[in-house]
Design a protein around this motif. Structure first.
Motif, PDB file in Angstrom:
ATOM      1  N   TRP A  53       0.834  -1.202   0.000  1.00 35.78           N
ATOM      2  CA  TRP A  53       0.000   0.000   0.000  1.00 35.78           C
ATOM      3  C   TRP A  53       0.869   1.252   0.000  1.00 35.78           C
ATOM      4  N   PRO A  54       0.392   2.339  -0.628  1.00 28.45           N
ATOM      5  CA  PRO A  54       1.114   3.610  -0.505  1.00 28.45           C
ATOM      6  C   PRO A  54       1.063   4.116   0.932  1.00 28.45           C
ATOM      7  N   VAL A  55       2.084   4.835   1.327  1.00 28.45           N
ATOM      8  CA  VAL A  55       2.124   5.466   2.646  1.00 28.45           C
ATOM      9  C   VAL A  55       1.874   6.955   2.443  1.00 28.45           C
ATOM     10  N   THR A  56       0.864   7.480   3.117  1.00 33.93           N
ATOM     11  CA  THR A  56       0.450   8.867   2.954  1.00 33.93           C
ATOM     12  C   THR A  56       0.333   9.524   4.329  1.00 33.93           C
ATOM     13  N   CYS A  57      -0.139  10.769   4.334  1.00 38.94           N
ATOM     14  CA  CYS A  57      -0.409  11.443   5.601  1.00 38.94           C
ATOM     15  C   CYS A  57      -1.593  12.376   5.434  1.00 38.94           C
ATOM     16  N   ARG A  58      -2.159  12.806   6.538  1.00 39.89           N
ATOM     17  CA  ARG A  58      -3.180  13.854   6.510  1.00 39.89           C
ATOM     18  C   ARG A  58      -2.549  15.132   5.972  1.00 39.89           C
ATOM     19  N   ASP A  59      -3.224  15.796   5.047  1.00 38.08           N
ATOM     20  CA  ASP A  59      -2.623  17.006   4.482  1.00 38.08           C
ATOM     21  C   ASP A  59      -2.545  18.139   5.504  1.00 38.08           C
ATOM     22  N   ALA A  60      -3.301  18.044   6.578  1.00 34.04           N
ATOM     23  CA  ALA A  60      -3.206  19.048   7.644  1.00 34.04           C
ATOM     24  C   ALA A  60      -1.835  19.038   8.314  1.00 34.04           C
ATOM     25  N   MET A  61      -1.054  17.978   8.112  1.00 32.25           N
ATOM     26  CA  MET A  61       0.277  17.871   8.709  1.00 32.25           C
ATOM     27  C   MET A  61       1.360  18.547   7.878  1.00 32.25           C
ATOM     28  N   LEU A  62       1.060  18.908   6.641  1.00 33.67           N
ATOM     29  CA  LEU A  62       2.115  19.335   5.721  1.00 33.67           C
ATOM     30  C   LEU A  62       2.811  20.623   6.154  1.00 33.67           C
ATOM     31  N   ARG A  63       2.037  21.596   6.606  1.00 36.15           N
ATOM     32  CA  ARG A  63       2.647  22.886   6.971  1.00 36.15           C
ATOM     33  C   ARG A  63       3.629  22.761   8.132  1.00 36.15           C
ATOM     34  N   ARG A  64       3.443  21.751   8.970  1.00 37.34           N
ATOM     35  CA  ARG A  64       4.344  21.583  10.108  1.00 37.34           C
ATOM     36  C   ARG A  64       5.768  21.259   9.676  1.00 37.34           C
ATOM     37  N   SER A  65       5.952  20.855   8.426  1.00 36.72           N
ATOM     38  CA  SER A  65       7.295  20.537   7.927  1.00 36.72           C
ATOM     39  C   SER A  65       8.152  21.785   7.747  1.00 36.72           C
ATOM     40  N   GLY A  66       7.504  22.950   7.650  1.00 33.94           N
ATOM     41  CA  GLY A  66       8.222  24.180   7.368  1.00 33.94           C
ATOM     42  C   GLY A  66       8.460  24.413   5.893  1.00 33.94           C
ATOM     43  N   ALA A  67       8.053  23.478   5.044  1.00 36.18           N
ATOM     44  CA  ALA A  67       8.248  23.634   3.603  1.00 36.18           C
ATOM     45  C   ALA A  67       7.339  24.732   3.065  1.00 36.18           C
ATOM     46  N   ALA A  68       7.815  25.436   2.041  1.00 34.64           N
ATOM     47  CA  ALA A  68       7.056  26.550   1.478  1.00 34.64           C
ATOM     48  C   ALA A  68       5.921  26.088   0.583  1.00 34.64           C
ATOM     49  N   HIS A  69       5.939  24.837   0.193  1.00 32.41           N
ATOM     50  CA  HIS A  69       5.003  24.325  -0.796  1.00 32.41           C
ATOM     51  C   HIS A  69       4.538  22.932  -0.359  1.00 32.41           C
ATOM     52  N   CYS A  70       3.292  22.605  -0.583  1.00 34.13           N
ATOM     53  CA  CYS A  70       2.771  21.313  -0.129  1.00 34.13           C
ATOM     54  C   CYS A  70       3.496  20.138  -0.783  1.00 34.13           C
ATOM     55  N   TRP A  71       3.876  20.284  -2.049  1.00 33.42           N
ATOM     56  CA  TRP A  71       4.562  19.180  -2.742  1.00 33.42           C
ATOM     57  C   TRP A  71       5.959  18.981  -2.157  1.00 33.42           C
ATOM     58  N   GLU A  72       6.602  20.087  -1.787  1.00 32.30           N
ATOM     59  CA  GLU A  72       7.887  20.011  -1.090  1.00 32.30           C
ATOM     60  C   GLU A  72       7.744  19.264   0.231  1.00 32.30           C
ATOM     61  N   ALA A  73       6.671  19.590   0.956  1.00 31.08           N
ATOM     62  CA  ALA A  73       6.446  18.957   2.260  1.00 31.08           C
ATOM     63  C   ALA A  73       6.255  17.454   2.104  1.00 31.08           C
ATOM     64  N   MET A  74       5.497  17.037   1.093  1.00 34.46           N
ATOM     65  CA  MET A  74       5.291  15.604   0.859  1.00 34.46           C
ATOM     66  C   MET A  74       6.613  14.904   0.565  1.00 34.46           C
ATOM     67  N   THR A  75       7.457  15.561  -0.236  1.00 35.95           N
ATOM     68  CA  THR A  75       8.764  14.985  -0.557  1.00 35.95           C
ATOM     69  C   THR A  75       9.639  14.916   0.688  1.00 35.95           C
ATOM     70  N   LEU A  76       9.597  15.962   1.489  1.00 35.60           N
ATOM     71  CA  LEU A  76      10.391  15.997   2.722  1.00 35.60           C
ATOM     72  C   LEU A  76       9.972  14.871   3.671  1.00 35.60           C
ATOM     73  N   LEU A  95      -3.638  22.023   0.436  1.00 40.37           N
ATOM     74  CA  LEU A  95      -2.676  21.903  -0.661  1.00 40.37           C
ATOM     75  C   LEU A  95      -2.203  23.313  -0.991  1.00 40.37           C
ATOM     76  N   TYR A  96      -1.231  23.760  -0.235  1.00 31.16           N
ATOM     77  CA  TYR A  96      -0.866  25.172  -0.202  1.00 31.16           C
ATOM     78  C   TYR A  96       0.367  25.456  -1.065  1.00 31.16           C
ATOM     79  N   GLY A  97       0.616  26.745  -1.286  1.00 39.97           N
ATOM     80  CA  GLY A  97       1.839  27.195  -1.922  1.00 39.97           C
ATOM     81  C   GLY A  97       1.701  27.534  -3.384  1.00 39.97           C
ATOM     82  N   ASP A  98       0.561  27.237  -4.004  1.00 39.20           N
ATOM     83  CA  ASP A  98       0.374  27.570  -5.406  1.00 39.20           C
ATOM     84  C   ASP A  98      -0.149  28.999  -5.527  1.00 39.20           C
ATOM     85  N   VAL A  99      -0.238  29.485  -6.749  1.00 36.50           N
ATOM     86  CA  VAL A  99      -0.692  30.855  -6.980  1.00 36.50           C
ATOM     87  C   VAL A  99      -2.108  31.053  -6.459  1.00 36.50           C
ATOM     88  N   SER A 100      -2.966  30.084  -6.707  1.00 36.32           N
ATOM     89  CA  SER A 100      -4.339  30.140  -6.204  1.00 36.32           C
ATOM     90  C   SER A 100      -4.693  28.793  -5.601  1.00 36.32           C
TER      91      SER A 100
END
Length: 341
Positions: A53-76, A95-100
């Motif tokens: 199975w893929p390993v994922t996380c709640r997207d509410a956790m992404l900003r806690r990584s300190g990454a400027a972009h949600c895709w960066e946070a997932m990679t981190l 899903l933050y960090g994009d233009v809109s």
């Protein structure tokens, strides 16, 4: 590491996996977020196809990584994707960090999201709705229908839903919940999308309530977001958890992987609901729940979605500590999967 394991698509040796987990912890602590990415990349490359199975996380956790972009946070973090919160107007706020902001309200919006997911190499494994069924029933049926259409278009396999009494007394809630969920199932029949009730709070952590609700609705498209920690939070003794997991495993459409580290003398007691959770909740690799056993139960039941990490302690960690912790949880779940393959 002997890379022949990867070339021949054989299960990765458990000792190699454990070594990578230890290296992950040491490397991250010593050098910060960048080595997390490097070690996670090596870990995933070493694992090859030895996953269920893929390993994922709640997207509410992404900003806690300190990454400027949600895709960066997932990679981190090293996750394959996320469970994505969705609002009443079908916006995906985390899903933050994009233009809109990303949305799934129109075909154009979905195409934009699809392109972003493909570019990042990530996936959405569930939409997370925060329902208020007994406060606005007609809207809820319509909202579920719109989310199901978007999920069908995007290939999102499940929708996590709340079935929580807010207005109706708990003792009167079962017949109401069954009636409205029958309407939701009927309204979304063409999509084929599965709805996954999360066991949480004072109602759906009760296995008897869940059994009665599933029986009354009578649909194979209504199942469970199995939150491993919430049944423990509710007060069920540790050894009883696995009986509950096994009982509901055929109906599990999505997961929240979460744990608690209670004192040894408290684990087999029937504790008060929520007892000392803020003190004892912890990363899954430090908790009481045996995830090797959990995953074996899911495999036996032919579970087919993700392992979604929900770590509710990240708010008290620094960005670097959060990245380290979630990355270790990802490595832990990958190791447990490798043991099953």
């Amino acid at each position: 590491m002997d890379t022949s394991d990867v070339r021949h698509n054989l299960p990765v040796n458990r000792r190699n996996f454990l070594g990578f987990g230890i290296a992950l912890a040491a490397g991250t602590a010593a050098s910060g977020p960048r080595p997390v990415f490097a070690i996670i990349s090596a870990l995933r490359a070493a694992q090859g196809k030895a996953t269920l199975w893929p390993v994922t996380c709640r997207d509410a956790m992404l900003r806690r990584s300190g990454a400027a972009h949600c895709w960066e946070a997932m990679t981190l973090y090293g996750v394959d994707g996320v469970e994505s919160d969705i609002t009443d107007d079908l916006t995906l706020p985390n899903l933050y960090g994009d233009v809109s902001p990303f949305s799934v309200s129109s075909r154009e919006d979905r195409d934009r999201l699809r392109a972003a997911l493909e570019k990042a190499g990530k996936k959405i494994t569930a939409f997370c709705m925060h329902n208020r069924l007994d406060e606005r029933p007609e809207f809820e049926v319509e909202w579920c229908s719109r989310v199901a259409e978007a999920a069908s278009d995007l290939g999102v396999p499940a929708i996590r839903i709340d079935v929580v009494p807010r207005k109706i007394p708990r003792e009167e809630f079962l017949p109401f919940a069954a009636e409205i969920l029958r309407k939701v199932i009927a309204a979304t029949e063409k999509t084929g999308i599965r709805f996954a009730i999360e066991n949480h709070g004072n109602t759906t952590n009760n296995p008897e309530f869940l059994d009665a609700l599933f029986s009354r609705v009578g649909s194979p498209r209504l199942g469970l977001t199995l939150d491993t920690g919430n049944f423990y939070w509710f007060g069920h003794p540790l050894s009883h958890l696995y009986e509950i997991y096994e009982h509901f495993a055929p109906r599990v459409f999505h997961t929240h992987c979460k744990s608690i580290n209670y004192p040894a003398e408290e684990r087999e007691k029937q504790r008060p609901m929520g007892w000392e959770y803020s003190k004892y909740h912890c990363p899954i690799y430090q908790g009481d729940i045996d995830f090797g056993r959990v995953l074996a139960i899911l495999k036996k039941a032919n579970y087919s979605n993700d392992l979604c990490i929900e770590n509710e302690m990240l708010g008290r960690l620094s960005a670097e500590e959060a990245a380290k912790t979630v990355s270790q949880e990802v490595a832990f779940l990958r190791e447990k999967q490798a043991e099953l393959v």
